[in-house]
Design a protein around this motif. Structure first.
Motif, PDB file in Angstrom:
ATOM      1  N   LEU A  29      -1.169 -17.106  -7.330  1.00  0.00           N
ATOM      2  CA  LEU A  29      -0.828 -16.002  -8.430  1.00  0.00           C
ATOM      3  C   LEU A  29      -1.416 -14.554  -7.946  1.00  0.00           C
ATOM      4  O   LEU A  29      -0.868 -13.619  -7.930  1.00  0.00           O
ATOM      5  N   PRO A  30      -2.603 -14.364  -7.219  1.00  0.00           N
ATOM      6  CA  PRO A  30      -2.950 -13.170  -6.609  1.00  0.00           C
ATOM      7  C   PRO A  30      -1.842 -12.780  -5.323  1.00  0.00           C
ATOM      8  O   PRO A  30      -1.625 -11.475  -5.376  1.00  0.00           O
ATOM      9  N   ARG A  31      -1.589 -13.698  -4.829  1.00  0.00           N
ATOM     10  CA  ARG A  31      -0.401 -13.489  -3.751  1.00  0.00           C
ATOM     11  C   ARG A  31       0.748 -12.776  -4.157  1.00  0.00           C
ATOM     12  O   ARG A  31       1.543 -11.740  -3.673  1.00  0.00           O
ATOM     13  N   LEU A  32       1.334 -13.508  -5.445  1.00  0.00           N
ATOM     14  CA  LEU A  32       2.409 -12.955  -6.033  1.00  0.00           C
ATOM     15  C   LEU A  32       2.125 -11.646  -6.391  1.00  0.00           C
ATOM     16  O   LEU A  32       3.116 -10.706  -6.729  1.00  0.00           O
ATOM     17  N   ALA A  33       0.778 -11.433  -7.086  1.00  0.00           N
ATOM     18  CA  ALA A  33       0.630 -10.085  -7.713  1.00  0.00           C
ATOM     19  C   ALA A  33       0.805  -8.950  -6.466  1.00  0.00           C
ATOM     20  O   ALA A  33       1.077  -7.935  -6.765  1.00  0.00           O
ATOM     21  N   VAL A  34       0.266  -9.340  -5.358  1.00  0.00           N
ATOM     22  CA  VAL A  34       0.495  -8.282  -4.078  1.00  0.00           C
ATOM     23  C   VAL A  34       1.979  -8.143  -3.965  1.00  0.00           C
ATOM     24  O   VAL A  34       2.381  -6.934  -3.651  1.00  0.00           O
ATOM     25  N   THR A  35       2.645  -9.163  -3.857  1.00  0.00           N
ATOM     26  CA  THR A  35       4.148  -9.229  -3.482  1.00  0.00           C
ATOM     27  C   THR A  35       4.768  -8.424  -4.593  1.00  0.00           C
ATOM     28  O   THR A  35       5.748  -7.734  -4.291  1.00  0.00           O
ATOM     29  N   PHE A  36       4.483  -8.677  -6.037  1.00  0.00           N
ATOM     30  CA  PHE A  36       5.691  -8.094  -7.029  1.00  0.00           C
ATOM     31  C   PHE A  36       5.100  -6.731  -7.731  1.00  0.00           C
ATOM     32  O   PHE A  36       5.781  -5.958  -8.162  1.00  0.00           O
ATOM     33  N   LEU A  37       3.617  -6.522  -8.018  1.00  0.00           N
ATOM     34  CA  LEU A  37       3.283  -5.663  -8.827  1.00  0.00           C
ATOM     35  C   LEU A  37       3.783  -4.328  -8.308  1.00  0.00           C
ATOM     36  O   LEU A  37       4.322  -3.418  -9.069  1.00  0.00           O
ATOM     37  N   LYS A  38       3.328  -4.000  -7.049  1.00  0.00           N
ATOM     38  CA  LYS A  38       3.787  -2.684  -6.433  1.00  0.00           C
ATOM     39  C   LYS A  38       5.162  -2.365  -6.676  1.00  0.00           C
ATOM     40  O   LYS A  38       5.533  -1.226  -6.968  1.00  0.00           O
ATOM     41  N   PRO A  39       6.220  -3.208  -6.074  1.00  0.00           N
ATOM     42  CA  PRO A  39       7.507  -2.975  -6.278  1.00  0.00           C
ATOM     43  C   PRO A  39       7.952  -2.861  -7.812  1.00  0.00           C
ATOM     44  O   PRO A  39       8.968  -1.816  -8.342  1.00  0.00           O
TER      45      PRO A  39
END
Length: 126
Positions: free
Chosen positions: A94-104
């Protein structure tokens, strides 16, 4: 932005001219930061169910106002949550997905806000 969705929304909510549509779009715009915060919090704390719920909320609300790119990002995140997160350690995924998806998603939301701002105001009288 999918203008046809806004046009259909305007037609469906045409009970008092454009008033309901403006309110609907304004509510979407006002609640968007809260949706991002829910998603961020769920992803960064390892809350899989909360992350799925937040992604679905963002996807559905974006689709309702024609924010297709934002809806697609949320749909991609939802797919990742349902596939990868259920097979792996959620505290790592989940933290990796946060990095991948939140900014975009936040960048796309800002563009969505810019595109929809006129529809949440008196300028929607098209």
């Amino acid at each position: 932005m999918d203008q046809s969705v806004l046009d259909r929304l305007k037609e469906e909510l045409n009970h008092d001219g454009d008033g309901y549509t403006r309110i609907f779009v304004a509510n979407f715009l006002n609640f968007l930061p809260h949706r991002h915060e829910r998603l961020r919090l769920a992803l960064t704390t390892g809350d899989l169910q909360g992350a799925v719920d937040a992604a679905l909320s963002l996807k559905t609300s974006a689709q309702m106002v024609g924010a297709e790119r934002l809806a697609a990002l949320a749909m991609d995140l939802e797919a990742e949550l349902r596939s990868e997160a259920t097979r792996s350690d959620v505290t790592a995924v989940l933290p990796r997905l946060a990095v991948t998806f939140l900014k975009p998603a936040i960048k796309c939301s800002r563009q969505t806000i810019d595109s929809l701002s006129p529809y949440g105001s008196e300028d929607f009288k098209r």
